[in-house]
Structure formats: C-alpha cells, structure tokens
Scaffold this motif. Structure first.
Motif, short mmCIF file in Angstrom:
data_model
loop_
_atom_site.label_atom_id
_atom_site.label_comp_id
_atom_site.label_asym_id
_atom_site.label_seq_id
_atom_site.Cartn_x
_atom_site.Cartn_y
_atom_site.Cartn_z
N ARG A 29 0.83 -1.22 0.00
CA ARG A 29 0.00 0.00 0.00
C ARG A 29 0.86 1.26 0.00
NH1 ARG A 29 -4.74 0.15 -0.14
NH2 ARG A 29 -4.92 2.13 0.90
N THR A 36 -3.25 7.65 3.62
CA THR A 36 -3.13 6.65 4.67
C THR A 36 -4.29 6.82 5.64
OG1 THR A 36 -1.74 8.10 6.01
CG2 THR A 36 -0.61 6.55 4.54
N SER A 37 -4.44 5.84 6.47
CA SER A 37 -5.49 5.84 7.48
C SER A 37 -4.85 5.58 8.83
CB SER A 37 -6.50 4.73 7.14
OG SER A 37 -7.36 4.51 8.23
N ASP A 40 -3.79 2.02 9.24
CA ASP A 40 -2.84 1.42 8.30
C ASP A 40 -1.56 1.02 9.04
OD1 ASP A 40 -4.41 1.51 6.07
OD2 ASP A 40 -3.57 3.35 5.28
N ARG A 82 -9.80 0.94 0.90
CA ARG A 82 -8.37 0.63 0.80
C ARG A 82 -8.08 -0.14 -0.49
NH1 ARG A 82 -6.88 4.42 2.71
NH2 ARG A 82 -4.84 3.72 3.31
#
Length: 149
Positions: A29, A36-37, A40, A82
């Motif tokens: 990723r 981003t989260s 993540d 995602r």
C-alpha cells in the motif's frame, strides 16, 4: 476450505489474504495507494483479519502482489475501501477482478448495495470507480472522529 474467493480468477489470481500476507499488504500500500489511514498499521490489519478473515482481498500475478481491496460487510452494509492496484499493473483488469470478487462476496452474504470510500482528489480513482458502475452520492458526506486509546 475453498470458495468463490480462491482460484476464481486465473490471471490475476484473486484470493483472501492470509495472516502471512498482512505485512506485505501494508508494504504494498505504501507504493500503490494514495493516502493513509489511522488503521494502516499491522495491529489494525490484524484486527480486521481476526474479525473477518475473508474481507481482505489480494490480487497476484505471477506470485507478485499487484492489488488489494477490503470488502467489509457488517451484516447490513457492504463497504469497499483501501482499494489499490500497483501503478505498473493498472488498466489490465486487476481492479475489475478485485471488485467482481468483492461484489460476489457481498451477494453471497446477502448484501444489496455496495459503497466505496474514495479520496476526493484522486481523479484516477474516480475514473476507475465510474468505469465499474459506481457513482458519487452527493446527498451524503463522510464525517469522521479519530478515536484515541
């Protein structure tokens, strides 16, 4: 146990991720996804896997990880998020194969409508979602609140 998520597509090979894949998915990723989260990280992906081991889909071509998608189902709603295909492998049917597998999963679980979380500024993603038949829903906006321990 084998099902719709395994051996469904020959090239790319679509499968649910295994526990051994989780670190590779996070690394993938970094190169393939925009944004981003807060979740993540390995702990976040491990929690996802523990809660629903079939939600994290992966696409491989020649053994190489080339795409991922989370297809979450809470018993009522079908959430796609995602979603990423490696830039060198885009426009080759990988995203379509991942979305098809996710939609088949949702139908098998009794889902009736899928929604996708898509970054507002990611125009490339907008085109991909549009081509797959998804449209923005202008009457809704996403509200978020980070939760701290």
């Amino acid at each position: 146990m084998r099902g719709w998520w395994d051996e469904r597509v020959n090239d790319p090979h679509i499968a649910t991720a295994s526990p051994a894949d989780l670190t590779a998915v996070l690394e993938f990723r970094k190169d393939a996804a925009e944004g981003t989260s807060v979740s993540d990280d390995l702990a976040g992906v491990e929690r996802l896997y523990a809660r629903d081991p079939h939600a994290l889909l992966s696409a491989r071509r020649g053994g190489e990880l080339v795409g991922t998608l989370i297809a979450g189902f809470d018993g009522r709603r079908c959430h796609l998020y995602r979603f990423a295909v490696h830039p060198a492998h885009r426009r080759q049917g990988i995203g379509t194969a991942l979305l098809t597998a996710a939609e088949e999963r949702f139908v098998a679980l009794g889902g009736r409508r899928a929604d996708a979380m898509v970054l507002g500024g990611n125009q490339d993603a907008h085109g991909a979602w549009d081509a797959a038949g998804y449209q923005p829903q202008d009457s809704w906006s996403r509200w978020v609140k980070p939760l701290t321990a």
